[in-house]
Enzyme design. Structure first.
Site, PDB file in Angstrom:
ATOM      1  N   GLU A 207       0.843  -1.184   0.000  1.00 14.70           N
ATOM      2  CA  GLU A 207       0.000   0.000   0.000  1.00 14.70           C
ATOM      3  C   GLU A 207       0.878   1.233   0.000  1.00 14.70           C
ATOM      4  O   GLU A 207       2.007   1.204   0.474  1.00 14.70           O
ATOM      5  CB  GLU A 207      -0.943   0.013   1.209  1.00 14.70           C
ATOM      6  CG  GLU A 207      -0.221  -0.104   2.541  1.00 14.70           C
ATOM      7  CD  GLU A 207      -1.167  -0.220   3.720  1.00 14.70           C
ATOM      8  OE1 GLU A 207      -2.014   0.679   3.861  1.00 14.70           O
ATOM      9  OE2 GLU A 207      -1.060  -1.194   4.477  1.00 14.70           O
ATOM     10  N   GLY A 208       0.342   2.301  -0.560  1.00  9.17           N
ATOM     11  CA  GLY A 208       1.123   3.520  -0.649  1.00  9.17           C
ATOM     12  C   GLY A 208       0.239   4.731  -0.796  1.00  9.17           C
ATOM     13  O   GLY A 208      -0.969   4.668  -0.594  1.00  9.17           O
ATOM     14  N   THR A 209       0.838   5.837  -1.172  1.00  8.19           N
ATOM     15  CA  THR A 209       0.109   7.092  -1.283  1.00  8.19           C
ATOM     16  C   THR A 209      -1.023   7.000  -2.284  1.00  8.19           C
ATOM     17  O   THR A 209      -2.128   7.468  -2.054  1.00  8.19           O
ATOM     18  CB  THR A 209       1.077   8.208  -1.714  1.00  8.19           C
ATOM     19  OG1 THR A 209       2.155   8.259  -0.788  1.00  8.19           O
ATOM     20  CG2 THR A 209       0.368   9.544  -1.732  1.00  8.19           C
TER      21      THR A 209
ATOM     22  N   VAL B 103      -1.782  -2.184  -3.673  1.00  7.96           N
ATOM     23  CA  VAL B 103      -1.394  -3.121  -4.722  1.00  7.96           C
ATOM     24  C   VAL B 103      -1.877  -4.499  -4.302  1.00  7.96           C
ATOM     25  O   VAL B 103      -1.661  -4.924  -3.166  1.00  7.96           O
ATOM     26  CB  VAL B 103       0.129  -3.130  -4.937  1.00  7.96           C
ATOM     27  CG1 VAL B 103       0.517  -4.191  -5.960  1.00  7.96           C
ATOM     28  CG2 VAL B 103       0.590  -1.763  -5.419  1.00  7.96           C
TER      29      VAL B 103
ATOM     30  N   ASP C 258      15.726   7.290  -8.485  1.00  6.43           N
ATOM     31  CA  ASP C 258      15.388   6.755  -7.162  1.00  6.43           C
ATOM     32  C   ASP C 258      15.804   5.292  -7.055  1.00  6.43           C
ATOM     33  O   ASP C 258      15.021   4.435  -6.687  1.00  6.43           O
ATOM     34  CB  ASP C 258      13.893   6.917  -6.887  1.00  6.43           C
ATOM     35  CG  ASP C 258      13.572   6.728  -5.412  1.00  6.43           C
ATOM     36  OD1 ASP C 258      14.476   6.929  -4.582  1.00  6.43           O
ATOM     37  OD2 ASP C 258      12.429   6.367  -5.082  1.00  6.43           O
TER      38      ASP C 258
END
Length: 574
Positions: A105-107, A111, A221
């Site tokens: 999970e993210g901003t 997923v 990144d």
């Protein structure tokens, strides 16, 4: 572009973008454009996004959402997606997929591991809740999709298709059951992986970089969080949310501050302009990370990391070579990548000729040595979210309670699951809590690693370049809060670093020290202060009273969430 909630330490400095009302442009502009006007903006990002919410207890996603996105915005997104031409057999209808369970999970969203019914194979699907997303974040997601769609290399993550389902944007990508290399290391190799494994991973990574750079792309990144491992030993670079174009034969073509501090090249911080050489620097830092289990400066706040980048020596594996942990050839590879002068760094093609890569193995070696004995990434994610795991004493435990397991009958079983009994795993050290290691010395802060979860920069305190960061127990998971400006303290030694190669200037002053101090103060006023500066006096409520249309915000990506199947970005652009 998978999400892999990772957290050790490292924090993202990500690009500020001009706020948009609609995403109905045909060619998304690069976020580095108009840098002068961007320097006047502070990005107002939400700290943690969906990552703050515990995984739901429903077996499927909600069929409706309280707030409906406008038809105009929906049509705009559809037009953007239609412009992304894919050659793919993957269906673009939600009913052709079964969501099995969340793996990250993210901003931007969660997923899921999913099963593609027509093709009878597992995929990863990122589900973005559009009604909860600022238009800028949607723009970033579509930009990343465009970059991934243009990638055609076995060592770069593959994008298959995307479509709208109600108020959700579904992005279908490769499923790599091993998860991120950072996550694997946390569970199996917390002190670093053997050199032969590191060399094998790095060679594949370099091949992906060589392809990117030959197409005038910079990743910006590069780190173990964004290296995904497949069940067959495939190694793929993910997370292109902050990638950028550079002009061929141009020495200094980018000036945006973006990346994760511990992996950032000096020329990014000094704003001299940069090109693909920044990826080579990050590659060298990642090479150190694989051997040590953590990057240089992992336990320092960003201000000290930046100080070391500007005034300290380049990190080295000399101590590891002396102890026999790594070979001279491996150390030499790192030294070549970590030249302070960008023009002295070899390009990816040249690095692939290095003698150290003669010991690189095939993918089956990754399966038998790196993945052997590991449960699949979704099981590790579930373990890290379980109540038993969260109750386990851990200096950085901060996860919500366990979600229900998403099940479906037609699941392609992972070879990693054979003859493996899920063990009771401690919560990954990549949990997202900022903890002071020593309560008597609040200036010593353990930073989490970046996992592309932005937080408001005004919540960060920079006091004389070394103010502590803190996490409020009164705030939702993953939120930072501004702590009161501490009184100026000096340790007995006057140290502002640690014992791992960081600078520790004495309290006594000298012309040279004063010059550096003055330079850094000037630099901080014009750059770092924009990322970490506190609100002006008399404006302490400034960040809470901005109008919706206020453009003043930076985007600084912090690794708040534990990336298991990653790609989400922790990055900074100003």
């Amino acid at each position: 572009m998978e999400i892999n909630n990772s957290n050790n330490n490292n924090n993202y400095v990500c690009a500020q973008h001009n706020r948009i009302e609609h995403a109905n442009h045909h060619d998304l502009p690069d976020s580095d454009s108009d840098s002068s006007s961007r320097e006047e903006e502070l990005m107002n990002s939400s700290g943690g996004g969906n990552g703050k919410e515990p995984i739901g207890e429903k077996k499927k996603l909600p069929s409706h959402i309280s707030e409906v996105i406008s038809n105009e915005r929906r049509e705009s997104i559809i037009r953007e997606l239609q412009q992304i031409k894919t050659i793919s057999d993957y269906p673009s209808q939600a009913n052709q997929y079964n969501l099995i369970e969340p793996i990250g999970e993210g901003t931007e969203g969660r997923v899921f591991k999913a099963y593609c019914i027509p093709l009878k194979e597992n995929v990863a699907i990122k589900v973005v809740e559009l009604d909860k997303m600022d238009p800028q974040f949607v723009k970033d997601v579509i930009k990343e999709v465009k970059v991934m769609n243009g990638n055609n290399h076995p060592n770069l993550i593959h994008y298959h298709t995307s479509f709208l389902e109600n108020n959700q944007l579904w992005l279908v990508m490769d499923y790599l059951g091993g998860g991120s290399l950072a996550d694997i290391m946390k569970f199996k190799y917390p002190d670093g992986i053997p050199e032969v494994l590191a060399v094998t991973v790095l060679k594949s990574l370099l091949k992906g970089l060589e392809y990117l750079h030959s197409h005038q792309r910079i990743h910006r990144d590069l780190k173990s969080d964004n290296i995904l491992i497949g069940e067959d030993g495939a190694i793929e670079l993910a997370d292109f949310g902050v990638s950028a174009m550079f002009e061929k034969n141009t020495c200094c073509s980018r000036k945006t501050i973006v990346g994760t501090p511990c992996w950032m090249a000096p020329e990014i911080i000094s704003e001299r302009g940069y090109n693909q050489g920044v990826d080579i620097w990050s590659f060298g830092i990642t090479a150190i990370e694989l051997i040590r289990g953590k990057p240089p400066g992992y336990d320092l706040p960003p201000s000290k990391v930046f100080m070391n980048l500007l005034f300290g020596n380049s990190p080295s594996l000399q101590e590891e070579e002396d102890k026999g942990v790594c070979s001279h050839l491996y150390k030499d590879l790192v030294d070549k990548c970590l030249q302070k002068e960008p023009s002295k760094r070899p390009n990816a093609s040249k690095l692939l000729e290095h003698k150290v890569f003669k010991q690189a193995k095939k993918n089956n070696y990754i399966v038998s040595h790196l993945l052997h004995g590991l449960t699949p990434c979704e099981d590790r994610y579930r373990e890290s979210m379980s109540p038993a795991s969260s109750n386990t004493p851990s200096p950085d435990s901060s996860r919500p309670s366990s979600p229900e397991h998403y099940n479906h009958g037609n699941v392609v079983n992972s070879p990693l699951q054979k003859n493996i009994k899920p063990s009771s795993l401690n919560k990954s050290s990549s949990s997202l809590e900022l903890k002071n290691k020593n309560l008597s010395n609040p200036d010593l802060v353990n930073m989490p690693r970046a996992a592309s979860h932005p937080v408001e920069l005004n919540a960060l305190e920079l006091s004389s370049g070394s103010g502590p960061l803190s996490q409020s127990s009164d705030l939702p998971h993953g939120h930072l809060h501004k702590i009161g400006t501490p009184k100026k303290k000096h340790s007995p030694s006057g140290s502002i670093g640690d014992s791992h190669g960081s600078i520790s200037p004495p309290l006594s002053t000298s012309p040279e020290k004063e010059r550096k101090k003055g330079f850094f103060n000037h630099f901080r006023r014009h750059s770092i202060a924009k990322l970490f500066g506190s609100p002006k006096e008399g404006d302490h409520n400034h960040q809470h009273h901005k109008s919706e249309g206020d453009h003043e915000h930076h985007h600084f990506h912090f690794p708040w969430k534990h990336h298991h199947h990653s790609s989400s970005n922790n990055h900074v652009e100003t």
